[in-house]
Design an enzyme around this catalytic site. Structure first.
Site, PDB file in Angstrom:
ATOM      1  N   ASP A   1       4.813  20.104   7.578  1.00 30.49           N
ATOM      2  CA  ASP A   1       6.253  21.577   7.679  1.00 30.49           C
ATOM      3  C   ASP A   1       7.157  21.273   6.697  1.00 30.49           C
ATOM      4  OD1 ASP A   1       6.630  19.842   9.928  1.00 30.49           O
ATOM      5  OD2 ASP A   1       7.738  21.218   9.981  1.00 30.49           O
ATOM      6  N   LEU A   2       7.938  20.174   7.083  1.00 31.94           N
ATOM      7  CA  LEU A   2       8.606  19.705   5.712  1.00 31.94           C
ATOM      8  C   LEU A   2       8.477  19.253   4.544  1.00 31.94           C
ATOM      9  CD1 LEU A   2       9.885  17.239   8.644  1.00 31.94           C
ATOM     10  CD2 LEU A   2      10.952  19.269   8.103  1.00 31.94           C
TER      11      LEU A   2
ATOM     12  N   ASP B   1       5.694   0.402  12.115  1.00 30.74           N
ATOM     13  CA  ASP B   1       4.299  -0.072  11.518  1.00 30.74           C
ATOM     14  C   ASP B   1       3.942  -1.519  11.630  1.00 30.74           C
ATOM     15  OD1 ASP B   1       4.207   2.709  10.263  1.00 30.74           O
ATOM     16  OD2 ASP B   1       3.712   1.574   8.134  1.00 30.74           O
TER      17      ASP B   1
ATOM     18  N   ARG C   1      -4.328  10.663   4.652  1.00 29.12           N
ATOM     19  CA  ARG C   1      -3.009  12.259   5.365  1.00 29.12           C
ATOM     20  C   ARG C   1      -2.199  11.462   3.927  1.00 29.12           C
ATOM     21  NH1 ARG C   1      -1.253  14.250   9.056  1.00 29.12           N
ATOM     22  NH2 ARG C   1       1.057  14.036   7.685  1.00 29.12           N
TER      23      ARG C   1
ATOM     24  N   LEU D   1       8.522   7.386  16.821  1.00 26.03           N
ATOM     25  CA  LEU D   1       8.627   8.498  15.525  1.00 26.03           C
ATOM     26  C   LEU D   1       7.295   8.809  15.370  1.00 26.03           C
ATOM     27  CD1 LEU D   1       9.456   5.330  12.303  1.00 26.03           C
ATOM     28  CD2 LEU D   1      10.413   8.210  12.723  1.00 26.03           C
TER      29      LEU D   1
ATOM     30  N   LYS E   1       0.567  -1.978   0.329  1.00 27.92           N
ATOM     31  CA  LYS E   1      -0.131  -0.159  -0.424  1.00 27.92           C
ATOM     32  C   LYS E   1       0.946   1.703   0.031  1.00 27.92           C
ATOM     33  CE  LYS E   1      -1.392   1.880   4.181  1.00 27.92           C
ATOM     34  NZ  LYS E   1      -1.610   3.163   3.989  1.00 27.92           N
ATOM     35  N   ASN E   2       1.803   1.027   1.107  1.00 28.23           N
ATOM     36  CA  ASN E   2       2.666   2.588   1.043  1.00 28.23           C
ATOM     37  C   ASN E   2       3.320   2.916  -0.055  1.00 28.23           C
ATOM     38  OD1 ASN E   2       1.396   2.974   3.518  1.00 28.23           O
ATOM     39  ND2 ASN E   2       3.103   2.770   4.906  1.00 28.23           N
TER      40      ASN E   2
ATOM     41  N   ARG F   1       1.261  14.841  12.789  1.00 27.29           N
ATOM     42  CA  ARG F   1       1.935  14.885  11.840  1.00 27.29           C
ATOM     43  C   ARG F   1       1.755  15.330  11.006  1.00 27.29           C
ATOM     44  NH1 ARG F   1      -0.464   8.570  10.231  1.00 27.29           N
ATOM     45  NH2 ARG F   1       1.534   8.910   8.364  1.00 27.29           N
ATOM     46  N   PRO F   2       2.363  16.653  11.154  1.00 24.77           N
ATOM     47  CA  PRO F   2       2.851  18.111  11.066  1.00 24.77           C
ATOM     48  C   PRO F   2       3.206  17.708   8.929  1.00 24.77           C
ATOM     49  CG  PRO F   2       4.302  17.580  11.851  1.00 24.77           C
ATOM     50  CD  PRO F   2       3.347  16.286  12.563  1.00 24.77           C
TER      51      PRO F   2
ATOM     52  N   CYS G   1      -4.435  12.914  13.633  1.00 24.00           N
ATOM     53  CA  CYS G   1      -4.411  11.701  13.290  1.00 24.00           C
ATOM     54  C   CYS G   1      -4.559  10.473  14.638  1.00 24.00           C
ATOM     55  CB  CYS G   1      -4.080  10.868  11.639  1.00 24.00           C
ATOM     56  SG  CYS G   1      -1.825  10.114  12.134  1.00 24.00           S
TER      57      CYS G   1
ATOM     58  N   ARG H   1      -8.332  -0.924   5.624  1.00 23.52           N
ATOM     59  CA  ARG H   1      -7.773   0.782   4.697  1.00 23.52           C
ATOM     60  C   ARG H   1      -6.385  -0.136   4.362  1.00 23.52           C
ATOM     61  NH1 ARG H   1      -6.074   5.090   8.106  1.00 23.52           N
ATOM     62  NH2 ARG H   1      -4.496   4.652   6.745  1.00 23.52           N
TER      63      ARG H   1
HETATM   64  C1  UD1 Z   1       5.089   7.265   6.163  1.00 26.84           C
HETATM   65  C2  UD1 Z   1       4.137   5.856   6.297  1.00 26.84           C
HETATM   66  C3  UD1 Z   1       3.534   5.034   7.597  1.00 26.84           C
HETATM   67  C4  UD1 Z   1       4.521   5.107   8.787  1.00 26.84           C
HETATM   68  C5  UD1 Z   1       5.628   6.238   8.865  1.00 26.84           C
HETATM   69  C6  UD1 Z   1       6.517   5.998   9.432  1.00 26.84           C
HETATM   70  C7  UD1 Z   1       2.784   5.934   4.162  1.00 26.84           C
HETATM   71  C8  UD1 Z   1       1.809   6.593   3.714  1.00 26.84           C
HETATM   72  N1  UD1 Z   1       3.012   6.316   5.690  1.00 26.84           N
HETATM   73  O1  UD1 Z   1       4.049   7.864   6.496  1.00 26.84           O
HETATM   74  O2  UD1 Z   1       2.860   4.356   7.509  1.00 26.84           O
HETATM   75  O3  UD1 Z   1       4.289   4.574   9.651  1.00 26.84           O
HETATM   76  O4  UD1 Z   1       5.827   6.505   6.592  1.00 26.84           O
HETATM   77  O5  UD1 Z   1       7.346   5.069   8.634  1.00 26.84           O
HETATM   78  O6  UD1 Z   1       4.280   5.546   3.448  1.00 26.84           O
HETATM   79  N2  UD1 Z   1       6.628  14.509  10.368  1.00 26.84           N
HETATM   80  C9  UD1 Z   1       7.033  16.479  10.564  1.00 26.84           C
HETATM   81  N3  UD1 Z   1       6.703  17.376   9.609  1.00 26.84           N
HETATM   82  C10 UD1 Z   1       6.465  16.998   8.343  1.00 26.84           C
HETATM   83  C11 UD1 Z   1       6.547  15.226   8.297  1.00 26.84           C
HETATM   84  C12 UD1 Z   1       6.690  14.504   8.779  1.00 26.84           C
HETATM   85  O7  UD1 Z   1       7.133  17.317  11.626  1.00 26.84           O
HETATM   86  O8  UD1 Z   1       6.474  17.325   7.826  1.00 26.84           O
HETATM   87  C13 UD1 Z   1       7.521  13.949  11.269  1.00 26.84           C
HETATM   88  C14 UD1 Z   1       5.622  12.548  11.789  1.00 26.84           C
HETATM   89  O9  UD1 Z   1       5.400  13.656  12.828  1.00 26.84           O
HETATM   90  C15 UD1 Z   1       6.464  11.781  12.200  1.00 26.84           C
HETATM   91  C16 UD1 Z   1       8.214  11.479  11.364  1.00 26.84           C
HETATM   92  O10 UD1 Z   1       8.458  12.419  10.923  1.00 26.84           O
HETATM   93  O11 UD1 Z   1       7.263  11.746  13.827  1.00 26.84           O
HETATM   94  C17 UD1 Z   1       7.782  11.041  10.013  1.00 26.84           C
HETATM   95  O12 UD1 Z   1       7.153  11.215   9.270  1.00 26.84           O
HETATM   96  P1  UD1 Z   1       7.167  10.866   8.134  1.00 26.84           P
HETATM   97  O13 UD1 Z   1       7.737   9.567   7.934  1.00 26.84           O
HETATM   98  O14 UD1 Z   1       6.660  11.642   7.077  1.00 26.84           O
HETATM   99  O15 UD1 Z   1       5.318   9.271   7.691  1.00 26.84           O
HETATM  100  P2  UD1 Z   1       4.097   9.756   6.876  1.00 26.84           P
HETATM  101  O16 UD1 Z   1       5.515   9.509   5.973  1.00 26.84           O
HETATM  102  O17 UD1 Z   1       3.423  10.983   7.200  1.00 26.84           O
END
Ligand code: UD1
Length: 421
Positions: free
Chosen positions: A125-126, A308, A93, A330, A22-23, A122-123, A117, A400
């Site tokens: 911002d990056l 996960d 998301r 995480l 899925k991912n 899960r911001p 969520c 999902r």
């Molecule tokens: C993806 C996976 C999810 C998995 C996660 C971590 C998909 C669709 N989902 O989620 O199943 O649990 O990776 O392996 O692939 N963060 C920020 N700012 C940002 C983006 C992220 O602070 O702009 C933080 C998040 O809050 C979290 C960390 O970075 O603490 C990692 O998140 P991220 O790798 O972005 O997770 P997703 O890509 O949403």
């Protein structure tokens, strides 16, 4: 609403075919927004999240058709709309993955903010900061990210403060159509990101550093891409979930269509717990053990242990002979399964980001609630070894991300039935 009724304890045996990831499939569907041709994708998992993103593609003006249950052809040539609306984004998301491709192709787009969520804030911002570094003007208005780059995005050196999986995917896709070269430092190395980069590369985009934390992408100056046909990689999290289902039941099962090189952190922990894992190029067999040993787990970015898989290992640790510790690094709120496992009889103590699981506990069937996707699968595998009947509610989370879960587990010997509330 559907729920699952599971009667245990049941041992498992036989073979299970792992679906596409899925991912990996989600960024791939977003990637079709960069296509000049109809993109042909095989091994697409038949799960709700995929249908949701395809619906979003359709809302944007793209079309898709399934040639069989797991093969889809997507065409985005005649897109008219560049707004990803709240009604879809709020349900998933990962819809944020359309931001990078839409902006780099059209020079403008609007994407609803995904909101929080269950597992944490899960911001994004990056994602936004990186696009701004590539020249985008971004404003947040009325719950929407409004992004503009009328002259197209410009290559830049992006240094991610934190490793982000969908953030890396978003910027890779944005960079593919940008003007100039983009360098990403501290990129995610997850196999799903690797597959996205490999497909882009096979389809003519110049990318170096694939599989490392340092990616370089040469932009195609808004020239759309002719994609080669490909298959989605096997789902390492679904595979890991079935390994845990076998482990907790101390049973032997064989997974088909699996990449063991993507599962090393998971199989390493299973081996520490006493299980034996046998592999061939596309299969993996787990064998039972005389004694399930306790384990110590810290979730981190790939190639370390995946967040996960945390909930499923917590279920498994309830049957270990001794005290296991599981630290979640995480997501700040990814322990909602603890109280549900306690309802089944697990002995778990939570202290900040660390759960201590004292095993073995005799589990007894009761009503539990699925709280997020992976937590839900932990409920199911725990219920399979609990004495009596467990009803797992709110299984829309499971739908999902797990294709035919009750059929696959049922074929392995679980007594599991989908019923209506
Ligand atoms: C993806 C996976 C999810 C998995 C996660 C971590 C998909 C669709 N989902 O989620 O199943 O649990 O990776 O392996 O692939 N963060 C920020 N700012 C940002 C983006 C992220 O602070 O702009 C933080 C998040 O809050 C979290 C960390 O970075 O603490 C990692 O998140 P991220 O790798 O972005 O997770 P997703 O890509 O949403």
């Amino acid at each position: 609403m559907d729920y699952l009724e599971i009667t245990g304890p049941a041992s498992l045996q036989g073979n299970v075919k792992i679906s596409g990831a899925k991912n990996a499939a989600l960024p791939i569907i977003a990637m079709t927004l960069l296509a000049n041709n109809t993109v042909k994708i095989g091994n697409m998992p038949a799960v709700v999240d995929i249908k949701t993103l395809l619906k979003l593609i359709e809302n944007l003006g793209g079309t898709f058709s399934f040639t069989d249950e797991n093969s889809v052809e997507i065409n985005t040539c005649c897109l008219t709309n560049t707004t990803a609306t709240y009604d879809i984004v709020k349900t998933m998301r990962a819809s944020i993955l359309v931001l990078g491709p839409l902006l780099s192709r059209f020079g403008h787009c609007e994407v609803s903010l995904p909101g929080g969520c269950a597992i944490g804030q899960r911001p994004i911002d990056l994602h936004l900061k990186a696009l701004e570094q590539m020249g985008a003007k971004i404003t947040i208005h009325a719950g929407y990210v409004q992004a503009e780059a009328p002259q197209g995005l410009q290559g830049a050196h992006i240094i991610f403060d934190k490793i982000t999986v969908t953030g890396t995917a978003n910027i890779v896709m944005a960079a593919a159509l940008a003007y100039g070269t983009t360098q990403i430092t501290n990129a995610a190395r997850e196999p799903e990101v690797v597959q996205l980069c490999e497909i882009l590369q096979e389809s003519g985009v110049e990318i170096t550093g694939i599989g490392t934390a340092e990616l370089t992408i040469v932009g195609r100056e808004q020239k759309l891409i002719d994609f080669v046909p490909f298959d989605v990689i096997p789902d390492r999290i679904e595979a890991g979930t079935y390994l845990c289902a076998a482990g907790i039941a101390n049973s032997s099962i064989t997974l088909e269509n699996v990449r063991h090189d993507h599962l090393e952190a998971v199989t390493g922990k299973l081996e520490e717990m006493g299980f034996t894992i046998e592999t061939t190029p596309h299969t993996m067999t787990i064998h039972p053990t005389n004694e399930i040993k306790p384990v110590s787990i810290i979730t981190q970015e790939y190639p370390a242990f995946p967040t996960d898989m945390q909930a499923q290992f917590m279920a498994l640790a309830t049957q270990a002979n001794g005290t296991s510790t599981i630290e979640e690094r995480l997501f700040e709120n990814r322990f909602m399964h603890v109280s549900e496992l306690q309802r089944l009889g697990a002995d778990i103590k939570l202290n900040g980001h660390t759960a201590t699981v004292i095993g073995p506990s005799a589990l007894s069937g009761t009503d539990v609630m699925a709280t997020d996707l992976r937590a839900s699968s932990a409920m199911v595998i725990a219920a399979n070894i609990a004495q009596g009947t467990t009803q797992v509610h709110r299984i829309y989370h499971l739908d999902r991300g797990y294709e035919n879960l009750e059929k696959k587990l049922g074929d392995l010997g679980a007594k599991i039935e989908r019923l209506k509330e």
